[in-house]
Design a protein around this motif. Sequence first.
Motif, PDB file in Angstrom:
ATOM      1  N   SER A  44       0.850  -1.206   0.000  1.00 16.85           N
ATOM      2  CA  SER A  44       0.000   0.000   0.000  1.00 16.85           C
ATOM      3  C   SER A  44       0.878   1.246   0.000  1.00 16.85           C
ATOM      4  CB  SER A  44      -0.953   0.007   1.204  1.00 16.85           C
ATOM      5  OG  SER A  44      -1.919  -0.995   1.065  1.00 16.85           O
ATOM      6  N   LEU A  45       1.804   1.261  -0.921  1.00 22.37           N
ATOM      7  CA  LEU A  45       2.743   2.379  -1.026  1.00 22.37           C
ATOM      8  C   LEU A  45       1.994   3.654  -1.417  1.00 22.37           C
ATOM      9  CD1 LEU A  45       5.725   3.222  -0.998  1.00 22.37           C
ATOM     10  CD2 LEU A  45       5.849   2.582  -3.410  1.00 22.37           C
ATOM     11  N   ARG A  46       2.179   4.685  -0.618  1.00 19.63           N
ATOM     12  CA  ARG A  46       1.465   5.937  -0.820  1.00 19.63           C
ATOM     13  C   ARG A  46       2.269   6.882  -1.704  1.00 19.63           C
ATOM     14  NH1 ARG A  46      -2.394   8.856   1.721  1.00 19.63           N
ATOM     15  NH2 ARG A  46      -2.233  11.097   1.361  1.00 19.63           N
ATOM     16  N   PRO A  47       1.697   7.393  -2.769  1.00 18.66           N
ATOM     17  CA  PRO A  47       2.430   8.382  -3.573  1.00 18.66           C
ATOM     18  C   PRO A  47       2.583   9.673  -2.765  1.00 18.66           C
ATOM     19  CG  PRO A  47       0.437   7.622  -4.725  1.00 18.66           C
ATOM     20  CD  PRO A  47       0.362   7.116  -3.328  1.00 18.66           C
ATOM     21  N   ASN A  48       3.731  10.309  -2.893  1.00 15.31           N
ATOM     22  CA  ASN A  48       3.920  11.621  -2.248  1.00 15.31           C
ATOM     23  C   ASN A  48       2.913  12.608  -2.811  1.00 15.31           C
ATOM     24  OD1 ASN A  48       6.431  10.069  -2.648  1.00 15.31           O
ATOM     25  ND2 ASN A  48       7.303  11.650  -1.307  1.00 15.31           N
ATOM     26  N   ASP A  49       2.399  13.443  -1.966  1.00 18.00           N
ATOM     27  CA  ASP A  49       1.448  14.466  -2.416  1.00 18.00           C
ATOM     28  C   ASP A  49       2.025  15.316  -3.546  1.00 18.00           C
ATOM     29  OD1 ASP A  49       0.131  13.431  -0.253  1.00 18.00           O
ATOM     30  OD2 ASP A  49      -0.089  15.334   0.819  1.00 18.00           O
ATOM     31  N   PHE A  93       3.686  14.637  -6.140  1.00 15.87           N
ATOM     32  CA  PHE A  93       3.617  14.123  -7.505  1.00 15.87           C
ATOM     33  C   PHE A  93       2.348  14.544  -8.254  1.00 15.87           C
ATOM     34  CE2 PHE A  93       6.498  10.530  -6.080  1.00 15.87           C
ATOM     35  CZ  PHE A  93       7.541  10.867  -6.914  1.00 15.87           C
ATOM     36  N   TYR A  94       1.253  14.657  -7.501  1.00 15.20           N
ATOM     37  CA  TYR A  94      -0.035  14.844  -8.156  1.00 15.20           C
ATOM     38  C   TYR A  94      -0.071  16.094  -9.042  1.00 15.20           C
ATOM     39  CZ  TYR A  94      -2.083  11.207  -5.135  1.00 15.20           C
ATOM     40  OH  TYR A  94      -2.390  10.029  -4.510  1.00 15.20           O
ATOM     41  N   LEU A  95       0.634  17.121  -8.642  1.00 16.86           N
ATOM     42  CA  LEU A  95       0.562  18.386  -9.371  1.00 16.86           C
ATOM     43  C   LEU A  95       1.718  18.585 -10.361  1.00 16.86           C
ATOM     44  CD1 LEU A  95      -1.140  20.963  -9.605  1.00 16.86           C
ATOM     45  CD2 LEU A  95       0.265  21.974  -7.794  1.00 16.86           C
ATOM     46  N   MET A  96       2.795  17.838 -10.142  1.00 15.28           N
ATOM     47  CA  MET A  96       3.987  18.058 -10.970  1.00 15.28           C
ATOM     48  C   MET A  96       3.681  17.954 -12.468  1.00 15.28           C
ATOM     49  SD  MET A  96       6.896  15.955  -8.852  1.00 15.28           S
ATOM     50  CE  MET A  96       7.942  15.790 -10.316  1.00 15.28           C
ATOM     51  N   GLY A  97       4.186  18.920 -13.216  1.00 12.74           N
ATOM     52  CA  GLY A  97       4.078  18.864 -14.666  1.00 12.74           C
ATOM     53  C   GLY A  97       2.706  19.221 -15.198  1.00 12.74           C
ATOM     54  N   ARG A  98       1.833  19.657 -14.330  1.00  6.59           N
ATOM     55  CA  ARG A  98       0.485  19.982 -14.807  1.00  6.59           C
ATOM     56  C   ARG A  98       0.343  21.456 -15.200  1.00  6.59           C
ATOM     57  NH1 ARG A  98      -3.126  15.936 -14.335  1.00  6.59           N
ATOM     58  NH2 ARG A  98      -2.628  14.245 -12.896  1.00  6.59           N
ATOM     59  N   ILE A  99       1.241  22.297 -14.689  1.00  5.54           N
ATOM     60  CA  ILE A  99       1.129  23.722 -14.993  1.00  5.54           C
ATOM     61  C   ILE A  99       2.194  24.077 -16.017  1.00  5.54           C
ATOM     62  CG2 ILE A  99       1.152  26.053 -14.012  1.00  5.54           C
ATOM     63  CD1 ILE A  99       0.480  24.690 -11.303  1.00  5.54           C
ATOM     64  N   PRO A 100       1.761  24.369 -17.251  1.00  3.03           N
ATOM     65  CA  PRO A 100       2.751  24.650 -18.300  1.00  3.03           C
ATOM     66  C   PRO A 100       3.656  25.811 -17.890  1.00  3.03           C
ATOM     67  CG  PRO A 100       0.474  24.690 -19.154  1.00  3.03           C
ATOM     68  CD  PRO A 100       0.384  24.578 -17.678  1.00  3.03           C
ATOM     69  N   LYS A 101       4.960  25.620 -18.077  1.00  7.39           N
ATOM     70  CA  LYS A 101       5.949  26.698 -17.843  1.00  7.39           C
ATOM     71  C   LYS A 101       5.872  27.699 -18.993  1.00  7.39           C
ATOM     72  CE  LYS A 101       8.219  24.984 -14.209  1.00  7.39           C
ATOM     73  NZ  LYS A 101       8.883  23.687 -14.453  1.00  7.39           N
ATOM     74  N   ARG A 102       6.107  28.972 -18.645  1.00  3.14           N
ATOM     75  CA  ARG A 102       6.187  29.963 -19.723  1.00  3.14           C
ATOM     76  C   ARG A 102       7.585  30.552 -19.813  1.00  3.14           C
ATOM     77  NH1 ARG A 102       0.756  32.348 -17.875  1.00  3.14           N
ATOM     78  NH2 ARG A 102       1.630  31.060 -16.200  1.00  3.14           N
TER      79      ARG A 102
END
Lengths: 191, 191, 191, 191, 191, 191
Positions: free
Chosen positions: A175-180, A182-191
Amino acid sequence: MTPVSRFPVPALAALPADIRERILAVQEKAGFVPNVFLALAHRPDEFRAFFAYHDALMIKEGGLSKSEREMIVVATSGANDCLYCVVAHGAILRIYEKNPLIADQIAVNHRKADLPPRQRAMLDFAVKVALRSAEIEEADYARLGEHGFSDEDAWDIAAIAAFFGMSNRLANAMSLRPNDEFYLMGRIPKR
Amino acid sequence: MTPVSRFPVPALAALPADIRERILAVQEKAGFVPNVFLALAHRPDEFRAFFAYHDALMIKEGGLSKSEREMIVVATSGANDCLYCVVAHGAILRIYEKNPLIADQIAVNHRKADLPPRQRAMLDFAVKVALRSAEIEEADYARLGEHGFSDEDAWDIAAIAAFFGMSNRLANAMSLRPNDEFYLMGRIPKR
Amino acid sequence: MTPVSRFPVPALAALPADIRERILAVQEKAGFVPNVFLALAHRPDEFRAFFAYHDALMIKEGGLSKSEREMIVVATSGANDCLYCVVAHGAILRIYEKNPLIADQIAVNHRKADLPPRQRAMLDFAVKVALRSAEIEEADYARLGEHGFSDEDAWDIAAIAAFFGMSNRLANAMSLRPNDEFYLMGRIPKR
Amino acid sequence: MTPVSRFPVPALAALPADIRERILAVQEKAGFVPNVFLALAHRPDEFRAFFAYHDALMIKEGGLSKSEREMIVVATSGANDCLYCVVAHGAILRIYEKNPLIADQIAVNHRKADLPPRQRAMLDFAVKVALRSAEIEEADYARLGEHGFSDEDAWDIAAIAAFFGMSNRLANAMSLRPNDEFYLMGRIPKR
Amino acid sequence: MTPVSRFPVPALAALPADIRERILAVQEKAGFVPNVFLALAHRPDEFRAFFAYHDALMIKEGGLSKSEREMIVVATSGANDCLYCVVAHGAILRIYEKNPLIADQIAVNHRKADLPPRQRAMLDFAVKVALRSAEIEEADYARLGEHGFSDEDAWDIAAIAAFFGMSNRLANAMSLRPNDEFYLMGRIPKR
Amino acid sequence: MTPVSRFPVPALAALPADIRERILAVQEKAGFVPNVFLALAHRPDEFRAFFAYHDALMIKEGGLSKSEREMIVVATSGANDCLYCVVAHGAILRIYEKNPLIADQIAVNHRKADLPPRQRAMLDFAVKVALRSAEIEEADYARLGEHGFSDEDAWDIAAIAAFFGMSNRLANAMSLRPNDEFYLMGRIPKR
């Protein structure tokens, strides 16, 4: 909130030096320690072998791009219903591809993802290795060949699907828990 | 990039007034038009029935919170490998729960999600309706009862699982594309 | 003998007028009230949406005959092990086709039914939507096209399979009992 | 006769020294070189990681005997239809157990094998990790506990099932051929 | 209309005397020759063994009534999607039970049939033998015992499920067509 | 050690003369009495029908060699996870083929066995009859035809797969124990 793992998670200070160093290095780079490092550190020898294998498959030159390797991880981890690997490797894939959508698409159903035929064929093969490996036959390799994959590429695809088949089962069992993070990483495009 | 749907998508101006109004209302509220509205508008009568049914199940008083209703959608859509519903309803669930993690957890494997036993039991029942409805029996209702669900709640759970079983099949058949906007919604905690 | 539904079944007199009227109309036509009307009337809003959707798919002009629409219902309800829909829609199919055998053939195994290739292809597609919708792809539509089905026909097939996928799950969850009358309907050839 | 592997198999002389030495050591001990060593040597880094992982799981002290570890390999390899692992690890298991029957029993159906309840429970858990790891939950660990397995033992069982899940997929993908020698090993009781 | 069988069907006159006599006897009793007799007569030795086995299981004294034996046939043939056996044995079951509904109920989903707990338990066991025989264990026999079934009864249930598992596969492979007569038999209550 | 069968096993002296004679004959030839004879003798009529059917399919002239018939038994028994049939018929196959490897190869995964395309096609068809007989269609027969199998050969393949489908279910239900002798038979090449 569920814990990192249902098994004991060692303190960093208590770890053998080589493992602690690897963990500190990844922390430096990522800004946090992915839970798989902490959970597997409970078993130092398995930790070392796991990451040696991981690096041999994921960090190398070859016909598959680093991003394609992560696509294989995400597609097969979705097929195996592995929360940790879908979330953690989904993050990595978004970053590599600079595409905030691709990971969710591949994890839920790679057939509906924004992918060219080459990558669709790669993932069809990978998912077959993950779910029905006993039925793999030469026709499957021939289909890969039609899309320009060499035999060495095919080995890579199969080996990554197989390695994360192990990883998915370990993560599900503990039941390995993903670090919180990770969920957002890479979702907001860099400008 | 894949299109909104493999079937024709009507122009807003060409739609019957009631449908156009509903679409404009949702656009006003959400800031964009979820693709399911555009894709189903190709068939106005089906559009009307679909959203009437949706509203009857999802927007109502009762033992299930609005957020629990969305949990059922996300868990069963994950079980049915439906990209549109996982992404769109995952977004709604994150917003309702003010929890950026819960939707991915439930979509990949609800057994590993941060959920109390009540909601775990609710999703076990919902996923059984989605995948093995012929095996539902009184023991399943009894288990729900142990967690405080009334018979009317049980109907709601089953009906939502069944309705989105339809929706998942429609979306898969038409290759319905989730709007890009959904992927990020509810992932950045408000302060 | 099992009841009409494991949920409460309202008295006709207690129903909203529009629902009572629809039920009386069907009773007038059929000679009895199919149990699905009584069982769903427990939830008037869902009743209205359900039958609006049903009518939008089943009572319309188009490339599929009314009889073909019922074939899709029977084949997919058999695949989903739904007693109510197999028995009730089997009856309707026998009457439409004036064929006392076809419904049982299609419900048990549509591949062994007395069907021309066009209808075999239609049911292959419908059953794939019912059981493996995530794997539907353009090749499936192309195969339908080879048998003369337009894209609009394909939508109809998919939508009927999806709608009765919902209906099957509802009926299984509520243990909806088919009326005794359905079992014999259409089995005795008229002279 | 099928070849050792569908991928290139390197000549011993061409291998890095550490790999050649490991292979010569196993040859000295077993009297022949198991094909998995030759096939994986095509990828030296993967070879090293694979056997490091293997040794970390299979050659260690702990609550599971060496023989029990091989039982897990045979049961899960049977579940995954992996010819190489069933045949090669079946041979090892026969030798460890001094029992010419046990490997075939476990490979075909561990529920019918001559095993005490403890080992039956161990293999039930292992096969669940192999086939349905997403459904593993605390109740599964509790059942192991009733048979005297510690949490560390449970990790071992899961990790062996997971590692050979990888191995089975690799062997299936490369059509890894078991050495002829394995088939007879341990079948003739020593006097 | 599909033929009796995709294999040659012999003329009655061309058959060995014992087979012809059995067929004429069944014709005298039933009023027609069930197609399974004609189709299997293509292989006289197999015909003789098949019906000897059939009679040994279906026509005998014991804890199961003749009607219960037919219930097992209908439930397992439904599980195996065998058109011939569902239709032909459904007819026999209706006649034995003097119940025009029971066969369709059991064929589609025995869990929803009008059956007392004893017969439900009997069919649960039979369907497990049909679909997952490798998982049958003592707990399954114990459950039968709780409903009053002896070990000899349990053998009967298993053997009937197994025999018709063979029969279903034969009928599916040869596309054995049910006689039109079966569809209506037992559906019209006698007064 | 598990017993011969979970059901009573009669003493030889207590058996009807014809059954005792058949058993003594097989004992004379094989050197021991295969347990299936003892276990089925508990039901003399079923014993007689079973072996009459067995002989009609397995001991006859025709397009399939005796060895090919045993291949079908081993492949389908592997697919059905039947310990007795895999072990006992594996022994017979090794002897017929004078090949100590072939039975294990076919039982675990016939796609990886040392077989020419003709026998691969034969086993593909047999395994489809064993696992998905409702989907058998003319295309499957056509594929057999391409490999030189006549329609009568196809019947044989289907009938053997079906008969051992019954046998596998019986053996699994009774926990039929393979005789120890079978495990080693045919494994040591004669000189």
